[in-house]
Design an enzyme around this catalytic site. Structure first.
Site, short mmCIF file in Angstrom:
data_model
loop_
_atom_site.label_atom_id
_atom_site.label_comp_id
_atom_site.label_asym_id
_atom_site.label_seq_id
_atom_site.Cartn_x
_atom_site.Cartn_y
_atom_site.Cartn_z
N LYS A 58 0.84 -1.20 0.00
CA LYS A 58 0.00 0.00 0.00
C LYS A 58 0.88 1.26 0.00
O LYS A 58 0.61 2.21 -0.73
CB LYS A 58 -0.94 -0.02 1.22
CG LYS A 58 -2.03 -1.09 1.08
CD LYS A 58 -2.80 -1.34 2.37
CE LYS A 58 -3.74 -2.53 2.19
NZ LYS A 58 -4.46 -2.92 3.41
N GLN A 61 -4.04 -1.60 9.76
CA GLN A 61 -4.01 -2.94 9.16
C GLN A 61 -4.57 -3.97 10.13
O GLN A 61 -4.11 -4.07 11.27
CB GLN A 61 -2.57 -3.29 8.73
CG GLN A 61 -2.46 -4.57 7.95
CD GLN A 61 -3.15 -4.53 6.58
OE1 GLN A 61 -3.08 -3.55 5.87
NE2 GLN A 61 -3.84 -5.61 6.24
N ASP A 94 -10.45 3.04 4.44
CA ASP A 94 -10.73 1.61 4.30
C ASP A 94 -12.24 1.37 4.27
O ASP A 94 -12.69 0.27 3.94
CB ASP A 94 -10.10 0.82 5.46
CG ASP A 94 -8.94 -0.04 5.01
OD1 ASP A 94 -8.84 -0.32 3.79
OD2 ASP A 94 -8.11 -0.42 5.86
#
Ligand code: NAD
Length: 291
Positions: A52, A96, A119
């Site tokens: 990412k 994460q 997200d």
């Protein structure tokens, strides 16, 4: 059978974003800035976060990687998130997953400012998605929608079967596919661990999204001729013949299923790169809204 090449489609998304970033720079505006939090030393999580961050660099975004030991407390992590929420130079925050067992995932997700929740896991953004309002769509289902769009897969009126009902993949995927959009307008069956006669459901599907995390679960006998198959699963399976010591397996038994399909995603190189492309799109959108 044709391959839904996620690398190719993600490259196209990144190229568009790169041009848009140049546009921001040309008028003296700040470029998008993503802050990624990684806790502990889970190899898979570290690989995903590194990918990412690399994608941010390739696209001209700024990124900040914050790494913490597994021993970080929930209160300390929430404090870090508050700092990022209040930092005007940060547009997007991603934490994460999975988190260590002593940290409540729900509390962490809720602590992220919905305006920076790139997200798309915050209840505010999930609620907006359900109502079809603009917001941040969870990155993996959004990436799959972008993939379907890129390859102009006809979805209207099709029967889609989604296997898996997690809040980050299966459930939002079922909502997006059933929405009055293009791609979308599917009739959706959402299957899960308590579904009876899963094979019969799958066999009727024009589109199957496999997101259950069970390697090679979907077999040829479960797939109708000409179906579109999207494999979300990524499981590391021990493989001593590989330098890394493992290989990646999807939820679809590619070898037997692929010949029956009109389109299918590979693993790796299918949904994975599209998840990152979607995250970048969300981060760009967050930045634009804050300008
Ligand atoms: P999860 O464990 O949260 O959810 C799995 C779901 O599958 C559950 O809802 C469960 O009911 C269902 N399920 C389990 N066994 C089943 C069975 N035998 N029959 C039918 N349904 C069953 O997983 P998740 O976070 O949604 O992730 C699913 C997979 O996708 C994992 O392999 C994960 O690594 C992968 N993933 C990939 C990406 C990507 O970018 N490619 C992103 C997120 C997750």
């Amino acid at each position: 059978m044709k391959i839904l090449d996620g690398k190719l489609a993600a490259q196209a998304v990144k190229e568009q974003l790169r041009e848009a970033v140049e546009g921001l720079k040309a008028v003296g505006k700040r470029v998008p800035h993503l802050a990624a939090i990684l806790i502990g030393d889970n190899g898979a999580s570290a690989t995903y976060v590194a990918a990412k961050v690399k994608a941010c660099e390739e696209t001209g975004f700024t990124s900040t990687l914050l790494r913490y030991e597994t021993s970080i407390s929930e209160a300390q992590l929430l404090e870090k998130i508050t700092e990022l929420n209040n930092n005007p130079s940060i547009d997007g925050i991603l934490v994460q997953l999975p988190l260590p067992a002593h940290i409540a995932e729900e509390a962490v997700i809720k602590a992220i400012d919905p305006a920076k929740d790139v997200d798309g896991f915050h209840p505010v953004n999930l609620g907006k998605m359900v109502q079809g309002q603009p917001g941040f769509i969870p990155a993996t289902p959004y990436g799959i929608m972008l993939l379907l769009e890129h390859f102009q897969i006809e979805t209207a009126g099709k029967h889609a079967v989604v296997i898996g009902r997690s809040n980050i993949v299966g459930r939002p995927m079922s909502i997006l596919l059933s929405g009055n959009n293009q791609p979308g307008n599917c009739t959706v069956t959402l299957c899960h661990s308590r579904t009876k006669e899963l094979e019969a459901h799958c066999k009727q599907a024009d589109i199957i999204v496999a997101a259950l995390g069970k390697p090679e679960f979907l077999q040829a006998s479960m797939v109708k001729e000409g179906a579109v198959v999207i494999d979300v699963g990524i499981t590391r399976v021990k493989d001593d013949s590989k330098k890394s010591g493992f290989r990646l397996l999807g939820d679809v038994h590619f070898e037997s299923v692929a010949p029956r399909c009109s389109w299918i995603t590979p693993v790796p190189g299918g949904v994975g790169p599209m998840t990152i492309a979607a995250l970048l799109k969300n981060t760009f959108q967050a930045c634009q809204q804050r300008h």
